[in-house]
Design a protein around this motif. Structure first.
Motif, PDB file in Angstrom:
ATOM      1  N   LEU A 108       9.228   2.508  -0.321  1.00 10.78           N
ATOM      2  CA  LEU A 108       9.322   2.935   1.086  1.00 10.78           C
ATOM      3  C   LEU A 108       9.921   4.336   1.169  1.00 10.78           C
ATOM      4  N   GLU A 109      10.947   4.579   0.367  1.00 12.09           N
ATOM      5  CA  GLU A 109      11.582   5.904   0.407  1.00 12.09           C
ATOM      6  C   GLU A 109      10.655   6.975  -0.140  1.00 12.09           C
ATOM      7  N   GLU A 110       9.956   6.634  -1.201  1.00 14.98           N
ATOM      8  CA  GLU A 110       9.029   7.605  -1.793  1.00 14.98           C
ATOM      9  C   GLU A 110       7.892   7.934  -0.825  1.00 14.98           C
ATOM     10  N   ALA A 111       7.386   6.919  -0.134  1.00 14.59           N
ATOM     11  CA  ALA A 111       6.293   7.157   0.829  1.00 14.59           C
ATOM     12  C   ALA A 111       6.763   8.099   1.935  1.00 14.59           C
ATOM     13  N   ILE A 150       3.144   5.955  12.483  1.00 10.10           N
ATOM     14  CA  ILE A 150       3.603   5.414  11.192  1.00 10.10           C
ATOM     15  C   ILE A 150       4.895   4.626  11.407  1.00 10.10           C
ATOM     16  N   ALA A 151       5.832   5.233  12.146  1.00  8.86           N
ATOM     17  CA  ALA A 151       7.135   4.595  12.365  1.00  8.86           C
ATOM     18  C   ALA A 151       6.998   3.308  13.182  1.00  8.86           C
ATOM     19  N   HIS A 152       6.204   3.356  14.240  1.00  9.43           N
ATOM     20  CA  HIS A 152       6.115   2.170  15.094  1.00  9.43           C
ATOM     21  C   HIS A 152       5.288   1.056  14.453  1.00  9.43           C
ATOM     22  N   PHE A 153       4.348   1.414  13.623  1.00 10.16           N
ATOM     23  CA  PHE A 153       3.607   0.399  12.863  1.00 10.16           C
ATOM     24  C   PHE A 153       4.586  -0.331  11.942  1.00 10.16           C
ATOM     25  N   GLU A 154       5.442   0.450  11.315  1.00  8.82           N
ATOM     26  CA  GLU A 154       6.453  -0.131  10.420  1.00  8.82           C
ATOM     27  C   GLU A 154       7.416  -1.036  11.188  1.00  8.82           C
ATOM     28  N   ALA A 186       8.517 -17.402   0.738  1.00  8.78           N
ATOM     29  CA  ALA A 186       8.108 -18.143   1.935  1.00  8.78           C
ATOM     30  C   ALA A 186       6.654 -18.586   1.806  1.00  8.78           C
ATOM     31  N   ASP A 187       6.307 -19.711   2.443  1.00 10.67           N
ATOM     32  CA  ASP A 187       4.880 -20.075   2.348  1.00 10.67           C
ATOM     33  C   ASP A 187       4.056 -19.300   3.351  1.00 10.67           C
ATOM     34  N   GLN A 188       4.707 -18.509   4.201  1.00  8.72           N
ATOM     35  CA  GLN A 188       3.858 -17.677   5.069  1.00  8.72           C
ATOM     36  C   GLN A 188       3.334 -16.485   4.265  1.00  8.72           C
ATOM     37  N   PRO A 189       2.005 -16.312   4.289  1.00 10.35           N
ATOM     38  CA  PRO A 189       1.376 -15.289   3.445  1.00 10.35           C
ATOM     39  C   PRO A 189       1.805 -13.866   3.788  1.00 10.35           C
ATOM     40  N   LEU A 190       2.349 -13.649   4.973  1.00  8.67           N
ATOM     41  CA  LEU A 190       2.768 -12.299   5.354  1.00  8.67           C
ATOM     42  C   LEU A 190       3.862 -11.781   4.421  1.00  8.67           C
ATOM     43  N   VAL A 243       3.507  -7.893   3.196  1.00 11.98           N
ATOM     44  CA  VAL A 243       3.543  -7.077   4.422  1.00 11.98           C
ATOM     45  C   VAL A 243       4.162  -5.700   4.170  1.00 11.98           C
ATOM     46  N   TYR A 244       5.060  -5.630   3.196  1.00 14.47           N
ATOM     47  CA  TYR A 244       5.652  -4.328   2.862  1.00 14.47           C
ATOM     48  C   TYR A 244       4.600  -3.412   2.243  1.00 14.47           C
ATOM     49  N   ARG A 245       3.755  -3.989   1.386  1.00 14.84           N
ATOM     50  CA  ARG A 245       2.712  -3.160   0.768  1.00 14.84           C
ATOM     51  C   ARG A 245       1.648  -2.752   1.778  1.00 14.84           C
ATOM     52  N   MET A 246       1.442  -3.613   2.753  1.00 12.76           N
ATOM     53  CA  MET A 246       0.490  -3.236   3.806  1.00 12.76           C
ATOM     54  C   MET A 246       1.020  -2.023   4.577  1.00 12.76           C
TER      55      MET A 246
END
Ligand code: AVJ
Ligand code: FE
Length: 439
Positions: free
Chosen positions: A19-22, A56-60, A124-128, A134-137
């Motif tokens: 996240l920091e590198e991005a 970018i910020a609000h998507f995050e 978690a069993d939630q796929p997100l 979700v972080y990689r997304m």
């Protein structure tokens, strides 16, 4: 696993670093720009760069804070930064805040994201959340907007953009043969992926397809080859163009790739602040689908379908194995391919000898996105995840698929199964192509 860290802790640290590198890259790219340059809508096709930053910020925020504490809908993204409420051409009129304020918002959101990361349950069993999906997304979303920003900077009005950093691309000796085709024997091929750690929904599921034998160019079409098409009157020969292509040609009056200009010394081109002669051994860039298609007709070939493209890039017909990248499973690096932006331009084809697939197809990853003949659609068994507005709403016959990434693509948003799409008339993207034919 020999790590002494608990796996969740190791994953957390890796995601934090990514996240920091991005963010560092995003801020590096915009560092040379004045507030005015960031506010200006440089082209109706693109957003003001401040919009990309706020978005970018609000998507995050949407995915890495609010959504982790109970499902919310994509439409809940704050109005100003919601792409569906404000089409690109209208974003210049939005009351966007200045860079200082947007940077404050970015940091404020990021602080809450990192705080929330500490308690994220990747089992978690939630796929997100499972495996940190979700972080990689969100990371890939930032990477993709970086490439969008670079398209805007190339289109930019006023003083050309001067890159804040550059890496030198390797230069290979002259005279490498760049013609020739390689053969794919056909047969049953696995297309797509079942990966749930980073792949987008449109890459899933992995499924078997029967592919007929075909031949495909070992390299992307070069400027030198494209110059021959121009010299042969390719733009003035209607029989080479589809009906839609002819309509586009009549309206646009185009006679060469975008950013090319004719001078007394021949064709020149520009990448950001550098102007120079069109390099004959580089892949042609900034052509639309119609131009690509006309060229393929001129040489008696056709564009590959995206299935053929993926087969040529990823499938080893001898072993029946599917590779993540043409060269194997090793992550992309500067030695392997021209990706990751800081080369600021294409390299000569055949510069990266290891960028070669099992059947001998070269340069499929990096340099230029490659147009395919395929409409953007769902693989059989597709399920939108986690939000329909990423892929599903764009499925249909309006968009063509591009594969392989460009010099402006970050490695974290590139792999053999990655699918990009755009309108067949678009040329501001870093797009080229290679030809194929039935065998
Ligand atoms: C995959 C490049 C077509 O820019 O419209 C960014 C990527 N999606 N934010 C686009 C995307 C949501 C997308 N493309
Ligand atoms: Fe977006």
């Amino acid at each position: 696993m020999t790590s002494t860290m608990a796996p969740a802790r190791a994953l957390r640290q890796r995601l934090l670093a990514e996240l920091e590198e991005a963010r560092a890259r995003t801020l590096l790219l915009v560092a040379p720009l004045s507030d005015e340059e960031l506010h200006t809508q440089h082209d109706p096709l693109m957003s003001p760069i401040l919009w990309d930053l706020g978005h970018i910020a609000h998507f995050e925020e949407l995915w890495l804070t609010r959504n982790l504490d109970g499902p919310i809908e994509f439409v809940e993204m704050p109005g100003m930064y919601n792409p569906f409420e404000h089409p690109r051409s209208t974003r210049g009129a939005l009351p966007l805040p200045g860079l200082d304020r947007v940077r404050e918002v970015m940091s404020e959101i990021r602080a809450r994201v990192l705080d929330r990361l500490q308690s994220a349950d990747f089992d978690a069993d939630q796929p997100l959340l499972a495996s940190g999906y979700v972080y990689r997304m969100v990371l890939q979303h930032e990477y993709q907007h970086n490439e969008t920003i670079l398209q805007t900077l190339q289109l930019k009005q006023g003083t050309p953009y001067s890159p804040p950093a550059r890496v030198e691309l390797p230069v290979v000796g002259e005279g490498l043969p760049v013609t020739g085709m390689v053969r794919f024997p056909g047969g049953r091929v696995e297309i797509g992926t079942d990966d749930r750690t980073e792949a987008y929904d449109n890459e899933r599921p992995r499924h078997a397809v029967d592919v007929r034998p075909f031949e495909i160019d070992a390299h992307p079409v070069t400027n030198g080859q494209y110059l021959e098409f121009i010299a042969a009157g390719g733009y003035a020969r209607p029989e080479l163009w589809s009906e839609a292509g002819r309509r586009w040609l009549e309206e646009s009056r185009v006679e060469a790739p975008k950013y090319w200009s004719r001078s007394a010394d021949g064709w020149m081109t520009r990448v950001m602040d550098r102007v120079g002669p069109v390099e004959p051994d580089h892949p042609v860039c900034h052509v639309c689908y119609h131009e690509a298609e006309a060229f393929t007709r001129w040489v008696g070939k056709r564009l590959p379908s995206e299935i053929e493209w993926e087969a040529a890039a990823s499938w080893d017909p001898d072993t029946g194995r599917k590779l993540r990248y043409p060269w194997g499973d090793e992550p992309p690096s500067r030695e392997l391919a021209n990706l990751d932006q800081l080369g600021f331009g294409t390299a000569a084809v055949a510069t990266f000898p290891r960028n070669r697939s099992p059947i001998g197809c070269c340069g499929m990853i990096g340099d230029v996105w490659e147009w395919t003949s395929s409409d953007f659609g769902a693989w059989p068994g597709f399920a939108a995840f986690p939000y329909q507005e990423y892929s599903e709403v764009f499925f249909g016959n309006e968009y063509k698929v591009l594969r392989g990434g460009s010099w402006a693509t970050r490695p974290g948003a590139m792999r053999n199964t990655f699918r990009n799409w755009d309108y067949p008339i678009r040329r501001q993207i870093f797009s080229g192509f290679r030809c194929a034919r039935d065998a």
